[in-house]
Write an enzyme that holds these catalytic residues in place. Structure first.
Site, PDB file in Angstrom:
ATOM      1  N   GLY A 154       0.786  -1.227   0.000  1.00 13.98           N
ATOM      2  CA  GLY A 154       0.000   0.000   0.000  1.00 13.98           C
ATOM      3  C   GLY A 154       0.814   1.271   0.000  1.00 13.98           C
ATOM      4  N   SER A 163       3.720  -3.368  -5.371  1.00 14.46           N
ATOM      5  CA  SER A 163       3.857  -4.732  -4.871  1.00 14.46           C
ATOM      6  C   SER A 163       3.009  -5.708  -5.681  1.00 14.46           C
ATOM      7  CB  SER A 163       3.456  -4.790  -3.394  1.00 14.46           C
ATOM      8  OG  SER A 163       2.141  -4.295  -3.206  1.00 14.46           O
ATOM      9  N   SER A 164       1.859  -5.264  -6.186  1.00 14.63           N
ATOM     10  CA  SER A 164       1.009  -6.176  -6.961  1.00 14.63           C
ATOM     11  C   SER A 164       1.649  -6.536  -8.294  1.00 14.63           C
ATOM     12  CB  SER A 164      -0.381  -5.571  -7.179  1.00 14.63           C
ATOM     13  OG  SER A 164      -0.319  -4.387  -7.932  1.00 14.63           O
ATOM     14  N   GLU A 214      -4.391  -8.078 -13.284  1.00 15.43           N
ATOM     15  CA  GLU A 214      -4.822  -6.926 -12.488  1.00 15.43           C
ATOM     16  C   GLU A 214      -6.194  -6.428 -12.954  1.00 15.43           C
ATOM     17  OE1 GLU A 214      -2.808  -4.805 -10.123  1.00 15.43           O
ATOM     18  OE2 GLU A 214      -0.737  -5.019 -10.833  1.00 15.43           O
ATOM     19  N   ASP A 238       3.906  -0.331 -14.614  1.00 17.42           N
ATOM     20  CA  ASP A 238       4.429  -1.070 -13.469  1.00 17.42           C
ATOM     21  C   ASP A 238       5.050  -2.390 -13.903  1.00 17.42           C
ATOM     22  OD1 ASP A 238       3.447   0.990 -11.989  1.00 17.42           O
ATOM     23  OD2 ASP A 238       1.783  -0.132 -11.107  1.00 17.42           O
TER      24      ASP A 238
END
Length: 385
Positions: A121, A126-127, A159, A170
């Site tokens: 967060g 991180s995802s 995602e 990303d």
């Protein structure tokens, strides 16, 4: 070290030595929310990462354990079926396996233990590290290599299935990063290049506001995407060849101002100007102009705050404090918004004094204790053992 703990735990549980894969988080020096508008971005992969310890098994299942949050184990069948799970990360892995099954990818049984040191967060993707690292691990175990471009697309699709309609910045940053360099990506044609970060005597620091965000749950991200699409549709009525805000100019916005929603116009103007800031940042980094880098950071932050409206009061306070401190060249919120970190360029010989003052003043003004992380620019996803 986190990776040693993960590797040791894997060996203890599976009585074999794993393949150890590192999937880094990423910072973004400039270029927020431009990726899904076919714009320009300038991220970099970092030392903080998610690590995957993996090896093949003969069970016909993919068995995954985590060190990331509370310990939990999930077993996926190779056809995509799975046991019930409670943790958020299970949704990402299910989405990835579903996509690979639908594309007839030859999955094989795999044992996997993962964890890392990317603060969840905090705007460090991180995802994307989770998705790209897991897909890369699957390809290593299954024996069918996939181009990194394909891994990025699968991770993005996962995602999207979770509910975040993200671009490709990303994933590309996580997969293609290079130590000591920023990664320039043109999201219109996916061409990319490396920009050396020539800033001797200066350090990059992240300050975590400890305001957590969850973009997949919070629809504000998708609302801004809709604003951009609204403007594109209006410009298409008066101009040929427009497919995204990349093809729109500030002058075009003036021509549709009477038809367009004021908020949509403000957000579109932010995207157009942010693309220019990316180009300016590339030049400043190449020249080693720390003063100009800091100026661009500050410009980017207040544009996100006032035009795109994705910061928080706490993040604005962090940036204001930095503006008052001798030694902080500039800072801005980093990531999708509504929480997370600021990225700060600080004179190295004043680093300790600046960080101490920043954290103290932030707590006095907000009642919240912030955290800070020194940044090192590292390589993209890779096998490390």
């Amino acid at each position: 070290m986190v990776q040693k703990e993960i590797s040791s735990y894997f060996t203890e549980q599976n009585h074999s030595q794993p393949l150890l894969i590192k999937a880094p988080g990423r910072i973004n020096l400039i270029g927020e929310h431009t990726d899904y508008n076919e714009g320009l971005v300038l991220p970099a992969s970092i030392e903080k990462a998610i690590y995957f310890a993996v090896s093949p098994n003969e069970s016909g299942t993919i068995q995954i354990e985590t060190f990331l949050t509370q310990p939990e184990k999930i077993t996926f069948q190779l056809n995509g079926n799975h046991d019930k799970y409670a943790r958020f990360w299970g949704n990402y892995f299910k989405a990835i396996i579903d996509i690979l099954v639908a594309e007839n990818y030859p999955l094989k049984g795999m044992n996997c233990v993962f964890g890392g040191d990317i603060p969840i967060g905090s705007g460090l993707s991180s995802s994307a590290a989770l998705c790209c690292g897991f897909i890369y691990a699957i390809t290593k175990v299954s024996g069918k290599e996939l181009p990194r471009e394909d891994i990025a697309l699968i991770a993005q699709k996962a995602e999207h299935k979770i509910g975040l309609n993200c671009g490709l910045m990303d994933q590309y940053a996580v997969l293609f990063g290079k130590k000591g360099n920023a990664f320039f990506l043109d999201c219109k044609d996916l061409s990319h290049s490396y920009i050396p970060i020539n800033l001797q005597g200066y350090s990059w620091v992240l300050v975590n506001s400890n305001i957590k965000h969850n973009l997949a749950v919070d629809s504000e991200y998708n609302k801004r995407r809709v604003s951009c699409e609204n403007i594109v549709k209006l410009v298409q009525q008066i101009k040929n060849g427009v497919t995204s805000l990349r093809d729109v100019t500030v002058e075009d916005l003036h021509h549709i101002s009477e038809k367009a929603n004021e908020t949509d116009l403000k957000r579109a103007k932010y995207i157009i100007e942010e693309n220019s800031r990316v180009l300016n940042m590339m030049q400043a980094l190449t020249e080693g102009n720390a003063e100009q880098v800091g100026k661009i950071l500050r410009q980017g932050h207040w544009a996100m705050s006032l035009q795109y409206e994705i910061t928080t009061p706490e993040l604005d306070i962090l940036v204001k404090i930095g503006e008052e401190l001798d030694g902080v060249m500039g800072s801005r919120m980093m990531g999708g918004g509504f929480g997370g970190c600021t990225i700060n360029l600080v004179e190295t010989n004043k680093l300790d004094t600046c960080i101490t003052a920043l954290l103290q003043n932030y707590r006095e003004r907000t009642g919240i204790s912030a955290e800070y992380y020194h940044l090192a620019i590292d390589d993209g996803v890779k096998v490390i053992a």
